[in-house]
Design an enzyme around this catalytic site. Structure first.
Site, PDB file in Angstrom:
ATOM      1  N   ASP A 101       0.830  -1.208   0.000  1.00 33.30           N
ATOM      2  CA  ASP A 101       0.000   0.000   0.000  1.00 33.30           C
ATOM      3  C   ASP A 101       0.867   1.262   0.000  1.00 33.30           C
ATOM      4  OD1 ASP A 101      -2.233  -1.595   0.132  1.00 33.30           O
ATOM      5  OD2 ASP A 101      -2.370  -1.467   2.320  1.00 33.30           O
TER       6      ASP A 101
HETATM    7  N1  URA Z   1      -1.366  -6.021   3.743  1.00 27.90           N
HETATM    8  C1  URA Z   1      -1.854  -4.761   3.758  1.00 27.90           C
HETATM    9  O1  URA Z   1      -2.894  -4.498   4.339  1.00 27.90           O
HETATM   10  N2  URA Z   1      -1.158  -3.796   3.120  1.00 27.90           N
HETATM   11  C2  URA Z   1       0.006  -4.042   2.479  1.00 27.90           C
HETATM   12  O2  URA Z   1       0.592  -3.120   1.932  1.00 27.90           O
HETATM   13  C3  URA Z   1       0.506  -5.351   2.485  1.00 27.90           C
HETATM   14  C4  URA Z   1      -0.210  -6.323   3.112  1.00 27.90           C
END
Ligand code: URA
Length: 240
Positions: A101
């Protein structure tokens, strides 16, 4: 005709800057002879070798990056946010293997090897990814068990996960939890914790299969060794 360092960089072997260093160090041969002159021009038919490895146009690039916060894992972004490939000094078109993310930090691979990327991101690959999550509140033993056994997110139960509570800070009422999952679903870790009533405040991926962030600060990256690439290929076939 093109400059020797450009030819090396375009092959994906390394960045142009690194290619210049290699040339200066006498590691580069053109048609069997060492060339240390930076401006040296080569033609298509010329054979270029670095450390006695033949440089070809289809050379694959494998990069391990310690992703900072505030970067998107796509190759373009309609909101004009910083994109992950802008952190890598290469002329080759590479793409991230899976996603982290915008606000997640840590280990991410980038490559131009579509075959390996497909294998690693396939739902059956079962590659372990380990995250350190800072969450709101205190994770209770029953919540921990629930997460380990799997919770339903987006209509589907998550596979078994490993969890370990590292610490709890009474003052801020937050916990640090280490979680290892084998899937790569959208916002998976955040959604899993949300499901048992905890908000993920910070998330960092520290491990991807056998790969770690050792020696890499935020924004730093390195290329994978041939041995590591081979191991990733073999992992997806047998050991998980
Ligand atoms: N899980 C998440 O919620 N975000 C990420 O970036 C990676 C795994």
């Amino acid at each position: 005709m093109e400059r020797l360092q450009k030819r090396i960089a375009n092959s994906g072997y390394c960045s142009r800057r690194k290619a210049e260093e290699l040339i200066k160090k006498g590691k580069v041969k053109v048609n069997g002879s060492v060339v240390t002159e930076l401006g040296f021009k080569v033609e298509n038919k010329d054979q270029v070798m670095v450390d006695d490895i033949l440089i070809e146009d289809n050379t694959k690039v494998y990069i391990l990056l310690n992703k900072p916060r505030g970067v998107v894992c796509t190759t373009d972004d309609d909101k004009n946010r910083k994109i992950i490939t802008s952190l890598i000094d290469t002329d080759i078109r590479i793409f991230p293997v899976g996603r982290l993310d915008y606000d997640t930090t840590g280990l991410i691979l980038l490559t131009n090897d579509g075959e390996l990327a497909n294998i690693l991101t396939h739902p059956s690959s079962d590659i372990e990814k380990t995250y350190v999550a800072k969450i709101s509140g205190k994770l209770l033993p029953n919540e921990l068990m629930t997460l380990k056994n799997g919770v339903v997110i987006d209509g589907k139960k998550t596979k078994r996960a490993k969890l370990k509570i590292k610490s709890y800070d009474k003052k801020t009422d937050t916990s640090i939890v280490i979680i290892t999952i084998t899937e790569g679903r959208n916002h998976q870790v955040k959604k899993m914790f949300e499901k048992v009533g905890h908000k993920v405040l910070k998330l960092k991926r520290e491990k991807y299969a056998f790969l770690t962030l050792d020696g890499l600060s935020s924004k730093e990256y390195r290329t994978l060794t041939i041995k590591e690439v081979k191991k990733l290929y073999s992992l997806s076939k047998k050991e998980k």
